[in-house]
Design a protein around this motif. Structure first.
Motif, PDB file in Angstrom:
ATOM      1  N   CYS A 282      46.914  46.636  40.628  1.00 49.04           N
ATOM      2  CA  CYS A 282      46.504  45.405  39.951  1.00 49.04           C
ATOM      3  C   CYS A 282      45.739  45.389  39.424  1.00 49.04           C
ATOM      4  O   CYS A 282      44.436  44.794  38.546  1.00 49.04           O
ATOM      5  CB  CYS A 282      46.026  43.348  40.815  1.00 49.04           C
ATOM      6  SG  CYS A 282      48.129  44.119  42.158  1.00 49.04           S
ATOM      7  N   ASP A 283      45.961  45.844  37.712  1.00 50.71           N
ATOM      8  CA  ASP A 283      45.252  46.209  36.519  1.00 50.71           C
ATOM      9  C   ASP A 283      45.067  44.748  35.917  1.00 50.71           C
ATOM     10  O   ASP A 283      46.646  44.654  35.628  1.00 50.71           O
ATOM     11  CB  ASP A 283      45.549  47.216  35.848  1.00 50.71           C
ATOM     12  CG  ASP A 283      44.685  47.563  34.589  1.00 50.71           C
ATOM     13  OD1 ASP A 283      43.675  47.829  34.362  1.00 50.71           O
ATOM     14  OD2 ASP A 283      45.866  47.924  33.469  1.00 50.71           O
ATOM     15  N   VAL A 284      44.221  44.325  35.269  1.00 49.95           N
ATOM     16  CA  VAL A 284      44.160  42.913  34.380  1.00 49.95           C
ATOM     17  C   VAL A 284      44.867  43.047  33.679  1.00 49.95           C
ATOM     18  O   VAL A 284      46.072  42.489  32.842  1.00 49.95           O
ATOM     19  CB  VAL A 284      42.819  43.130  34.068  1.00 49.95           C
ATOM     20  CG1 VAL A 284      43.571  41.890  33.293  1.00 49.95           C
ATOM     21  CG2 VAL A 284      41.791  41.877  34.990  1.00 49.95           C
TER      22      VAL A 284
ATOM     23  N   TYR B 131      38.213  46.215  41.593  1.00 49.77           N
ATOM     24  CA  TYR B 131      37.983  47.597  41.230  1.00 49.77           C
ATOM     25  C   TYR B 131      37.696  48.124  40.272  1.00 49.77           C
ATOM     26  O   TYR B 131      36.930  48.937  39.941  1.00 49.77           O
ATOM     27  CB  TYR B 131      39.345  47.969  40.658  1.00 49.77           C
ATOM     28  CG  TYR B 131      39.942  48.969  39.520  1.00 49.77           C
ATOM     29  CD1 TYR B 131      39.923  50.276  39.861  1.00 49.77           C
ATOM     30  CD2 TYR B 131      39.824  48.521  37.927  1.00 49.77           C
ATOM     31  CE1 TYR B 131      40.007  51.055  39.113  1.00 49.77           C
ATOM     32  CE2 TYR B 131      40.522  49.450  37.903  1.00 49.77           C
ATOM     33  CZ  TYR B 131      40.346  51.285  37.742  1.00 49.77           C
ATOM     34  OH  TYR B 131      40.140  51.307  36.083  1.00 49.77           O
TER      35      TYR B 131
ATOM     36  N   CYS C 199      46.397  40.735  45.111  1.00 54.35           N
ATOM     37  CA  CYS C 199      46.135  41.263  44.063  1.00 54.35           C
ATOM     38  C   CYS C 199      45.292  41.010  43.544  1.00 54.35           C
ATOM     39  O   CYS C 199      44.151  42.268  41.981  1.00 54.35           O
ATOM     40  CB  CYS C 199      47.878  40.494  43.350  1.00 54.35           C
ATOM     41  SG  CYS C 199      47.725  42.017  41.729  1.00 54.35           S
TER      42      CYS C 199
ATOM     43  N   GLN D 284      41.844  42.803  45.038  1.00 52.31           N
ATOM     44  CA  GLN D 284      42.276  44.132  44.293  1.00 52.31           C
ATOM     45  C   GLN D 284      41.748  44.260  42.704  1.00 52.31           C
ATOM     46  O   GLN D 284      40.881  45.053  42.686  1.00 52.31           O
ATOM     47  CB  GLN D 284      43.695  44.889  44.244  1.00 52.31           C
ATOM     48  CG  GLN D 284      43.261  46.431  44.124  1.00 52.31           C
ATOM     49  CD  GLN D 284      44.956  46.172  44.279  1.00 52.31           C
ATOM     50  OE1 GLN D 284      46.080  46.240  43.705  1.00 52.31           O
ATOM     51  NE2 GLN D 284      45.478  47.186  45.150  1.00 52.31           N
ATOM     52  N   SER D 285      42.021  43.553  41.651  1.00 50.88           N
ATOM     53  CA  SER D 285      41.654  43.696  40.120  1.00 50.88           C
ATOM     54  C   SER D 285      40.191  43.777  40.194  1.00 50.88           C
ATOM     55  O   SER D 285      39.738  44.210  39.701  1.00 50.88           O
ATOM     56  CB  SER D 285      42.207  42.727  39.370  1.00 50.88           C
ATOM     57  OG  SER D 285      42.106  43.041  38.193  1.00 50.88           O
TER      58      SER D 285
ATOM     59  N   LEU E 111      49.084  43.159  34.487  1.00 52.32           N
ATOM     60  CA  LEU E 111      49.484  41.687  34.257  1.00 52.32           C
ATOM     61  C   LEU E 111      49.174  41.108  33.548  1.00 52.32           C
ATOM     62  O   LEU E 111      50.244  39.611  33.927  1.00 52.32           O
ATOM     63  CB  LEU E 111      47.829  40.753  35.923  1.00 52.32           C
ATOM     64  CG  LEU E 111      47.891  41.793  36.750  1.00 52.32           C
ATOM     65  CD1 LEU E 111      46.427  41.136  37.509  1.00 52.32           C
ATOM     66  CD2 LEU E 111      48.926  41.193  37.765  1.00 52.32           C
TER      67      LEU E 111
ATOM     68  N   VAL F 144      38.285  37.278  35.353  1.00 53.59           N
ATOM     69  CA  VAL F 144      39.424  37.632  36.759  1.00 53.59           C
ATOM     70  C   VAL F 144      39.365  35.876  37.565  1.00 53.59           C
ATOM     71  O   VAL F 144      40.740  35.932  37.264  1.00 53.59           O
ATOM     72  CB  VAL F 144      38.445  38.640  38.224  1.00 53.59           C
ATOM     73  CG1 VAL F 144      39.615  38.041  39.588  1.00 53.59           C
ATOM     74  CG2 VAL F 144      38.311  39.876  37.859  1.00 53.59           C
TER      75      VAL F 144
END
Length: 317
Positions: free
Chosen positions: A179-181, A104, A97, A100-101, A184, A160
């Motif tokens: 998994c957008d910050v 992205y 996750c 991925q964030s 989250l 991140v």
């Protein structure tokens, strides 16, 4: 929240599109087709511009970088999204996750820098055509592209890394399809969430607004120069050169400003998801067609490449 006895989550559950329940197969087919179109279109641009020596120019070099970004951008989340459409449990491991964030946002931020460089390249080509070959050499192009990727990396890495250390104790349900910050931070504990949110907002302002302002200023100079061209055919050719880039920039900035350039991560999840789909799925599919449909050089190179392939196939038969 007492974080001393916190048992951190090992995986997250991605809710995906809860407003479209019962449409998993339909969404799977649509997303798969869009993903394949994105891979095909952007991959074809990279191949054509690498093979055809006539297209080994600064503009096409930066366009190839943009296509690499679009492929990476979609590959970061689309395969996992497609798996989730066919899975009963839409989970993703903690480190997957976070990775991925990171990727992205790395591809997303780098895209802004590449688009700004493409604006500057267009400015030099139109406003300083005689000095253009000496100003935009292959070494300069490589340095500009490398600077864009490094700037993208350092713009997102600290946010991140701070997010990785957050104590995700109370919930592991992410109200998004990736998994957008922002999503989250809504389920994270600890006081660092405000710091990360402020850091993300600062990066968004610095990257998005600065690149947007630079692009606007550059296009003011470009349009002023084009209007000074006496021949209508020359004006039309110059406008045609800028039209594709201006279209992509308008769509991208419009969607990203709606999602990220706000001081709070709270908002309509449905609205964010819809605009995220436009930004993350539709734009990577449209970009290859936008840049090639009005570009005669690319279309000619594509026709010749397909013609050679057709001839080779017919000859083998």
């Amino acid at each position: 929240m007492d974080l001393t006895n916190c048992s951190r989550v090992t995986e997250f559950i991605l809710l995906g599109f809860p407003h479209f329940q019962g449409m998993d197969i339909f969404l799977f087919v649509v997303i798969l087709l869009l993903y394949l179109l994105s891979l095909t279109g952007n991959g074809l641009i990279i191949v054509i511009m690498t093979v055809d020596h006539r297209l080994q120019k600064p503009m096409y070099f930066f366009l190839s970088n943009l296509s690499i970004i679009e492929i990476g951008h979609t590959t970061v989340f689309m395969p996992k999204m497609l798996v989730n459409f066919l899975s009963a449990k839409n989970t993703i491991c903690f480190h997957c996750c976070m990775a991925q964030s990171f990727f992205y946002f790395l591809f997303g931020v780098t895209e802004f820098f590449i688009l700004s460089i493409m604006s500057f390249d267009g400015y030099l080509a139109i406003c300083h055509p005689l000095r253009y070959p000496t100003l935009m050499t292959s070494q300069v192009c490589l340095k500009l592209a490398l600077a864009a990727w490094l700037a993208g990396f350092f713009s997102v890495i600290f946010q991140v890394l701070k997010a990785v250390r957050l104590p995700f104790c109370s919930s592991n349900i992410v109200h998004h399809f990736f998994c957008d910050v922002g999503a989250l931070l809504k389920i994270a504990g600890g006081g660092d969430t405000k710091i990360i949110e402020a850091l993300g907002f600062a990066v968004a302002v610095a990257v998005i607004l600065s690149s947007l302002l630079l692009t606007v200023v550059i296009y003011i100079f470009i349009i002023s120069t084009i209007l000074c061209i006496t021949s209508s055919s020359g004006q039309q050719k110059a406008f045609s050169t800028c039209a594709s880039h201006l279209t992509v920039v308008s769509i991208l900035y419009g969607s990203v400003l709606f999602i990220y350039l706000r001081p709070s991560v709270k908002g309509s999840s449905l609205g964010n998801n819809i605009v995220s789909v436009l930004n993350m799925i539709v734009i990577p599919v449209l970009n290859p067609f936008i840049y090639t449909i009005r570009n005669n050089e690319v279309k000619d190179a594509l026709r010749k490449a397909l013609g050679r392939k057709t001839f080779a196939v017919s000859k083998s038969l």
